[in-house]
Design a protein around this motif. Structure first.
Motif, mmCIF file in Angstrom:
data_model
loop_
_atom_site.group_PDB
_atom_site.id
_atom_site.type_symbol
_atom_site.label_atom_id
_atom_site.label_comp_id
_atom_site.label_asym_id
_atom_site.label_seq_id
_atom_site.Cartn_x
_atom_site.Cartn_y
_atom_site.Cartn_z
ATOM 1 N N TYR A 177 0.834 -1.200 0.000
ATOM 2 C CA TYR A 177 0.000 0.000 0.000
ATOM 3 C C TYR A 177 0.868 1.249 0.000
ATOM 4 N N GLY A 178 0.319 2.337 -0.565
ATOM 5 C CA GLY A 178 0.920 3.641 -0.352
ATOM 6 C C GLY A 178 0.543 4.142 1.040
ATOM 7 N N TYR A 179 1.287 5.117 1.533
ATOM 8 C CA TYR A 179 1.041 5.678 2.867
ATOM 9 C C TYR A 179 0.788 7.184 2.757
ATOM 10 N N ILE A 180 0.083 7.708 3.730
ATOM 11 C CA ILE A 180 -0.151 9.145 3.819
ATOM 12 C C ILE A 180 0.352 9.619 5.177
ATOM 13 N N LYS A 181 1.208 10.634 5.150
ATOM 14 C CA LYS A 181 1.745 11.197 6.388
ATOM 15 C C LYS A 181 0.898 12.388 6.800
ATOM 16 N N PHE A 182 0.473 12.412 8.069
ATOM 17 C CA PHE A 182 -0.283 13.560 8.558
ATOM 18 C C PHE A 182 0.524 14.309 9.605
ATOM 19 N N ASP A 183 0.125 15.521 9.879
ATOM 20 C CA ASP A 183 0.839 16.393 10.808
ATOM 21 C C ASP A 183 0.419 16.056 12.228
ATOM 22 N N ASN A 184 1.272 15.334 12.937
ATOM 23 C CA ASN A 184 0.931 14.939 14.307
ATOM 24 C C ASN A 184 1.300 15.998 15.333
ATOM 25 N N GLU A 185 1.797 17.139 14.849
ATOM 26 C CA GLU A 185 2.110 18.236 15.769
ATOM 27 C C GLU A 185 1.096 19.369 15.643
ATOM 28 N N ALA A 186 -0.036 19.069 15.000
ATOM 29 C CA ALA A 186 -1.050 20.100 14.782
ATOM 30 C C ALA A 186 -2.005 20.207 15.960
ATOM 31 N N ASN A 187 -1.460 20.139 17.181
ATOM 32 C CA ASN A 187 -2.299 20.279 18.366
ATOM 33 C C ASN A 187 -2.945 21.657 18.383
ATOM 34 N N GLY A 188 -4.228 21.688 18.579
ATOM 35 C CA GLY A 188 -4.942 22.957 18.573
ATOM 36 C C GLY A 188 -5.295 23.411 17.174
ATOM 37 N N GLU A 189 -4.818 22.682 16.151
ATOM 38 C CA GLU A 189 -5.113 23.036 14.772
ATOM 39 C C GLU A 189 -5.913 21.942 14.077
ATOM 40 N N ILE A 190 -6.424 21.024 14.872
ATOM 41 C CA ILE A 190 -7.242 19.957 14.308
ATOM 42 C C ILE A 190 -8.466 20.582 13.648
ATOM 43 N N ALA A 191 -8.703 20.195 12.412
ATOM 44 C CA ALA A 191 -9.734 20.860 11.630
ATOM 45 C C ALA A 191 -11.137 20.551 12.128
ATOM 46 N N ALA A 192 -11.340 19.360 12.631
ATOM 47 C CA ALA A 192 -12.667 18.997 13.125
ATOM 48 C C ALA A 192 -12.532 17.834 14.079
ATOM 49 N N ASP A 193 -13.466 17.728 14.997
ATOM 50 C CA ASP A 193 -13.442 16.628 15.955
ATOM 51 C C ASP A 193 -14.880 16.333 16.330
ATOM 52 N N SER A 194 -15.413 15.258 15.781
ATOM 53 C CA SER A 194 -16.797 14.888 16.033
ATOM 54 C C SER A 194 -16.845 13.443 16.472
ATOM 55 N N ASP A 195 -17.300 13.209 17.705
ATOM 56 C CA ASP A 195 -17.347 11.850 18.240
ATOM 57 C C ASP A 195 -15.993 11.166 18.110
ATOM 58 N N GLU A 196 -14.937 11.918 18.433
ATOM 59 C CA GLU A 196 -13.563 11.428 18.396
ATOM 60 C C GLU A 196 -13.068 11.121 16.982
ATOM 61 N N ILE A 197 -13.784 11.587 15.970
ATOM 62 C CA ILE A 197 -13.328 11.446 14.592
ATOM 63 C C ILE A 197 -12.608 12.730 14.206
ATOM 64 N N GLN A 198 -11.317 12.628 13.970
ATOM 65 C CA GLN A 198 -10.503 13.804 13.704
ATOM 66 C C GLN A 198 -10.225 13.969 12.218
ATOM 67 N N VAL A 199 -10.169 15.224 11.801
ATOM 68 C CA VAL A 199 -9.770 15.568 10.438
ATOM 69 C C VAL A 199 -8.460 16.330 10.548
ATOM 70 N N LEU A 200 -7.379 15.749 10.036
ATOM 71 C CA LEU A 200 -6.042 16.274 10.261
ATOM 72 C C LEU A 200 -5.371 16.677 8.947
ATOM 73 N N PRO A 201 -4.509 17.685 8.977
ATOM 74 C CA PRO A 201 -3.827 18.107 7.743
ATOM 75 C C PRO A 201 -2.822 17.065 7.258
ATOM 76 N N VAL A 202 -2.769 16.882 5.958
ATOM 77 C CA VAL A 202 -1.845 15.928 5.340
ATOM 78 C C VAL A 202 -0.513 16.606 5.069
ATOM 79 N N SER A 203 0.580 15.888 5.371
ATOM 80 C CA SER A 203 1.923 16.402 5.092
ATOM 81 C C SER A 203 2.470 15.890 3.772
ATOM 82 N N ALA A 204 2.220 14.600 3.474
ATOM 83 C CA ALA A 204 2.810 14.033 2.262
ATOM 84 C C ALA A 204 2.148 12.714 1.903
#
Length: 356
Positions: free
Chosen positions: A153-180
């Protein structure tokens, strides 16, 4: 308006000889009494009504789609006259869907994936759809939490240092910015990705507005855009005729290379809902019941002093005696027997057999 676009044009050569050019794997009952595409559509209908579910497939598969999905509107079957990879297929479909739903948010989904937790998957899909609806220049992709160092499989890296910048959080479902986006790695790299904790498997599932993916196609694949915008989609017969003439002129390129690697404002939702892409016979084996000798049998199979075999019979009984680690498949055309070590070479084996 959330719509679904199911991509069902693949040939499924890794499931030969059961999967053929005339009936590829998305139309086969590999994991039960329903085909992969039937399972996909049934899963979606708890969130998206059937009139907003579209299937894009090869022209030769239209009858199969109608046979297996009798409730799907004929107008919701988008036919490619020739396969030209995922970027033009998605752009064509977005332009087509926009004729029905001008404000469409489109979830692009493969037709042949296994998902065990339907409810968990639909929650992720709903959160992603709402996010894109509110942020129309965004792309949301769904990544899978890796449970092994998978090199296929290919992989997607997300920004795990985006604390406080999480785009959305609904029922513990997070939307996080992609790095690569990362290509299929070596086993060593795959193990490192798991250890670092901010890499997810690329499951090939995307959510965007129709307008945004059309605009991105215009920006990054202008030739494809210029060809597709000239196709008249208002009349089914004219659409079919013009597609035959013009569609072969589009770029033959995947959406990952053509658009995703160049786009901005990409986000990812980590998914943990029992996903598998069912990409080979080994994947089928993982999800089937095994006997005390670790054999997987489908159909009429008798096993004596044999172990670790995957045997599929549809009409005639198959008897295996004193054999280990074999794949045995009965199809309409032939009975195929090979060592499991040869499963990875099925495409080449198919080619050699058909040349005989």
């Amino acid at each position: 308006m959330l719509c679904a676009l199911i991509m069902a044009g693949g040939k499924g050569e890794r499931f030969w000889p059961l999967s053929t050019d005339e009936k590829p794997k998305q139309f086969l009952n590999l994991l039960g009494d329903k085909s992969m595409i039937q399972m996909t559509v049934e899963r979606l209908q708890a969130l998206i009504p059937i009139e907003r579910i579209f299937v894009v497939t090869g022209e030769i598969y239209k009858d199969l789609v109608q046979e297996q999905l009798p409730d799907l509107l004929e107008a919701n079957i988008i036919m490619e006259p020739i396969g030209r990879n995922t970027a033009p297929c998605i752009a064509l479909s977005a332009m087509y869907i926009k004729k029905f739903y001008n404000d469409a948010v489109i979830a692009v989904l493969p037709s042949d994936h296994l998902i065990k937790d339907d409810e968990g998957f639909l929650k992720v899909l709903s959160v992603g759809g709402n996010f894109v609806k509110n942020k129309e220049d965004a792309i949301v992709t769904i990544g899978i939490n890796p449970d092994r160092p998978e090199t296929g499989y290919g992989y997607i890296k997300f920004d795990n240092e985006a604390n406080g910048e999480i785009a959305a959080d609904s029922d513990e479902i997070q939307v996080l910015p992609v790095s690569a986006f990362v290509e299929k790695p070596s086993r060593e790299k795959a193990q490192r990705y798991i250890s670092e904790g901010n890499y997810l498997w690329n499951a090939g599932m995307f959510i965007w507005t129709a307008d945004h993916i059309i605009e991105l196609t215009k920006k990054h694949l202008y030739n494809t855009y210029s060809v597709l915008k000239c196709i008249d989609m208002s009349n089914p017969q004219i659409f079919k005729e013009q597609c035959k003439i013009k569609y072969p002129l589009v770029d033959n390129i995947s959406v990952d290379y053509g658009i995703m690697e160049k786009a901005e404002n990409i986000y990812i939702i980590p998914g943990d809902f029992g996903w598998d892409d069912i990409g080979s016979w080994f994947a089928v084996e993982r999800y089937c019941n095994k006997d005390e000798d670790n054999n997987v049998h489908q159909g009429k199979v008798i096993s004596i002093d044999s172990k670790e075999n995957l045997v599929i019979s549809y009409q005639k009984p198959i008897v295996v005696v004193g054999t280990d680690n074999l794949l045995v498949v009965e199809s309409d055309e032939l009975i195929f027997v090979c060592s499991k070590d040869s499963i990875s070479a099925l495409k080449d084996i198919k080619k050699k057999v058909l040349e005989q």
